[in-house]
Design a protein around this motif. Structure first.
Motif, PDB file in Angstrom:
ATOM      1  N   SER A 211       9.580  -0.609   4.974  1.00 20.97           N
ATOM      2  CA  SER A 211       9.282  -2.011   5.278  1.00 20.97           C
ATOM      3  C   SER A 211       9.914  -2.447   6.592  1.00 20.97           C
ATOM      4  N   SER A 212      11.154  -2.024   6.846  1.00 18.92           N
ATOM      5  CA  SER A 212      11.827  -2.437   8.081  1.00 18.92           C
ATOM      6  C   SER A 212      11.143  -1.842   9.314  1.00 18.92           C
TER       7      SER A 212
ATOM      8  N   ILE B 212       4.574  -3.600  -3.325  1.00 15.61           N
ATOM      9  CA  ILE B 212       5.889  -4.162  -3.038  1.00 15.61           C
ATOM     10  C   ILE B 212       6.254  -3.929  -1.573  1.00 15.61           C
TER      11      ILE B 212
ATOM     12  N   GLN C 131       7.156  -6.973   0.930  1.00 18.65           N
ATOM     13  CA  GLN C 131       8.425  -7.047   1.657  1.00 18.65           C
ATOM     14  C   GLN C 131       8.193  -7.226   3.155  1.00 18.65           C
ATOM     15  N   SER C 132       7.260  -6.458   3.697  1.00 15.63           N
ATOM     16  CA  SER C 132       6.984  -6.537   5.135  1.00 15.63           C
ATOM     17  C   SER C 132       6.436  -7.906   5.512  1.00 15.63           C
TER      18      SER C 132
ATOM     19  N   GLY D  16       9.127 -10.667   5.139  1.00 15.29           N
ATOM     20  CA  GLY D  16      10.077 -10.620   6.246  1.00 15.29           C
ATOM     21  C   GLY D  16       9.490 -11.205   7.518  1.00 15.29           C
TER      22      GLY D  16
END
Length: 225
Positions: A20-21, A166, A170-171, A174
């Motif tokens: 995701s980060s 998920i 999350q991405s 954010g």
């Protein structure tokens, strides 16, 4: 048992965090080079936040059309795993899997098969101007024109990524929280071209990506009125 626990911890880290980060990082990098597209996305996020008084539901975040297009295009350009690996499990009595009529080759039982996902998703045969960041490829009218299996950042079939929903949430979440009050721009240390780290488990930039974040309080100003 210790090896099993260590392996599971590594999977949680790479599958639940780094994926995701890195997707958010590559999204911000591409948006920093295209202020016009970034403005369009920020306006969509702003309007959704205003409509729901600053509290976005899972359904709203998942259905923001332009945010979805942007993330889909980032995952085309920068799939988390550049290569997918599978194993040919040929059962007794089944017909062998061969590559005819293209090649006279039969895949042996238990052979490992590697799918060059990064190459497929940047192949000009399937994607015009493949190295150009263009979220319009995933507009509702264009999305259904993609050739089958030309886009599969989470794999496909029964062995696809179990955490795709998920991971996308999350991405997107954010990005919403960053872009609602900040815009990103290039700086002197922002790379013009991406050089990937050959030793990383997931697709990542070799030397890190530097960007300039500017807090313009786009949503905060309206929320405090």
């Amino acid at each position: 048992m210790q090896d099993v626990l260590a392996a599971q911890a590594a999977v949680f880290l790479t599958a639940g965090f780094e994926t995701s980060s890195s997707t958010m990082t590559f999204t911000l990098y591409e948006l920093s080079k295209r202020p016009d597209l970034q403005k369009r996305l920020r306006n969509e996020i702003y309007e959704a936040l205003v409509a729901e008084n600053g509290k976005l539901s899972y359904e709203t975040i998942s259905n923001l059309p332009y945010l979805g297009m942007v993330v889909d295009e980032v995952l085309r350009l920068y799939p988390v795993l550049p290569i997918l690996d599978r194993q040919h499990l040929h059962k007794d009595g089944e017909s062998p899997f061969d590559l005819k009529p293209y090649y006279d080759y039969t895949v042996p039982k238990d052979m490992s098969v590697y799918i060059p996902l990064f190459a497929i998703q940047r192949d000009p045969k399937y994607w015009p101007n493949p190295n150009t960041f263009d979220p319009e490829r995933f507009s509702p009218e264009n999305k259904n024109t993609h050739p089958p299996m030309a886009y599969m950042p989470f794999g496909n079939g029964p062995r696809n990524c179990i955490g795709s929903r998920i991971g996308l949430l999350q991405s997107k979440l954010g990005l919403v929280h960053i872009l609602k009050d900040h815009y990103v721009a290039t700086c002197a240390k922002t790379p013009e071209e991406i050089t990937f780290d050959p030793f990383s488990l997931v697709l990542s930039y070799k030397d890190g990506i530097y960007l300039r974040f500017v807090n313009d309080k786009l949503y905060e100003r309206s929320a405090n009125k």
